[in-house]
Write a protein that holds these residues in place. Structure first.
Motif, short mmCIF file in Angstrom:
data_model
loop_
_atom_site.label_atom_id
_atom_site.label_comp_id
_atom_site.label_asym_id
_atom_site.label_seq_id
_atom_site.Cartn_x
_atom_site.Cartn_y
_atom_site.Cartn_z
N LEU A 132 0.95 -1.33 0.28
CA LEU A 132 0.52 0.13 -0.19
C LEU A 132 0.99 1.25 -0.03
O LEU A 132 0.43 1.98 -0.44
CB LEU A 132 -1.00 -0.31 1.35
N ARG A 133 2.01 1.37 0.42
CA ARG A 133 3.01 2.47 1.12
C ARG A 133 3.63 2.45 -0.95
O ARG A 133 3.91 3.69 -1.56
CB ARG A 133 3.59 2.15 1.66
N ASP A 134 4.50 1.61 -1.31
CA ASP A 134 4.22 1.46 -2.60
C ASP A 134 3.37 1.99 -3.45
O ASP A 134 3.58 3.25 -4.59
CB ASP A 134 5.05 -0.10 -3.24
N VAL A 135 1.95 1.75 -3.36
CA VAL A 135 0.70 2.35 -4.56
C VAL A 135 0.87 3.97 -4.81
O VAL A 135 0.76 4.80 -5.16
CB VAL A 135 -0.63 1.70 -3.91
N ARG A 136 1.05 4.13 -2.83
CA ARG A 136 0.90 5.16 -2.56
C ARG A 136 1.44 6.48 -2.91
O ARG A 136 1.75 7.54 -3.93
CB ARG A 136 0.63 5.75 -0.87
N MET A 137 3.13 5.74 -3.21
CA MET A 137 4.12 6.44 -3.11
C MET A 137 4.02 6.84 -5.03
O MET A 137 5.02 7.50 -5.62
CB MET A 137 5.48 5.94 -2.56
N LYS A 138 3.71 5.29 -5.34
CA LYS A 138 3.23 5.62 -6.99
C LYS A 138 2.54 6.76 -7.46
O LYS A 138 3.07 7.47 -8.46
CB LYS A 138 3.68 3.97 -7.42
N LYS A 139 1.35 6.62 -6.62
CA LYS A 139 0.54 8.07 -7.06
C LYS A 139 1.03 9.33 -6.74
O LYS A 139 0.97 9.94 -7.27
CB LYS A 139 -0.88 6.80 -6.39
N GLU A 140 1.43 9.23 -5.87
CA GLU A 140 2.22 10.82 -5.38
C GLU A 140 2.60 11.60 -6.22
O GLU A 140 2.94 12.38 -6.84
CB GLU A 140 2.80 10.37 -4.50
#
Length: 157
Positions: A51-59
């Motif tokens: 989830l952290r990786d997904v959020r970082m990619k989204k950001e």
């Protein structure tokens, strides 16, 4: 490679695929009933990291999109400034042309007024042409001289 080695590699690949499918199902919250508390904690940690990786990619993607929109906004702003300058210049040129036209109309009006005050009536029609004719000065009495002066002007309608 021998057929036995090939079969062993195929079996390992099949086992990895099955393990991956099971892990994917667990990550999706399916088939959790046989897991221990420790396994559930590990799964939760993996999910949080994912989830952290997904959020970082989204950001990161949003930041890039914002930069692009800001760049486009700056281009549009610069184009707007350029257009504003062109409009201002055109307005200034228009005002100068109006001033010149007013000056020319003022001169024409003054000339017409001068002609009217000197006894020449255009009859309100500015499209009439005035033709002046020259003649030799004659020494006659004053009345005859005025009549000759009046004959200098002939008007064509």
């Amino acid at each position: 490679m021998t057929p036995e080695e090939l079969n062993t590699k195929i079996s390992l690949c099949d086992a990895l695929i099955v393990r991956k499918l099971v892990l994917d199902r667990k990550m999706m919250g399916e088939e959790l009933s046989g897991l221990s508390v420790e396994d559930l904690q590990k799964l939760e940690n993996q999910l949080e990291m994912s989830l952290r990786d997904v959020r970082m990619k989204k950001e990161q993607m949003l930041i890039e999109e914002i930069k692009e929109l800001n760049r486009e906004g700056n281009l549009v702003h610069q184009e707007n400034l350029d257009l504003h300058k062109k409009v201002s210049l055109m307005h200034q040129q228009n005002m100068e042309l109006h001033k010149k036209v007013s000056e020319v109309e003022g001169v024409k009006s003054a000339d017409k007024t001068s002609l009217l005050t000197n006894g020449l009536d255009m009859g309100g029609n500015s499209s009439e042409h005035v033709h002046l004719q020259l003649s030799q000065p004659q020494q006659h009495d004053e009345t005859h001289s005025k009549a000759i002066q009046l004959s200098y002007f002939s008007f064509i309608a």
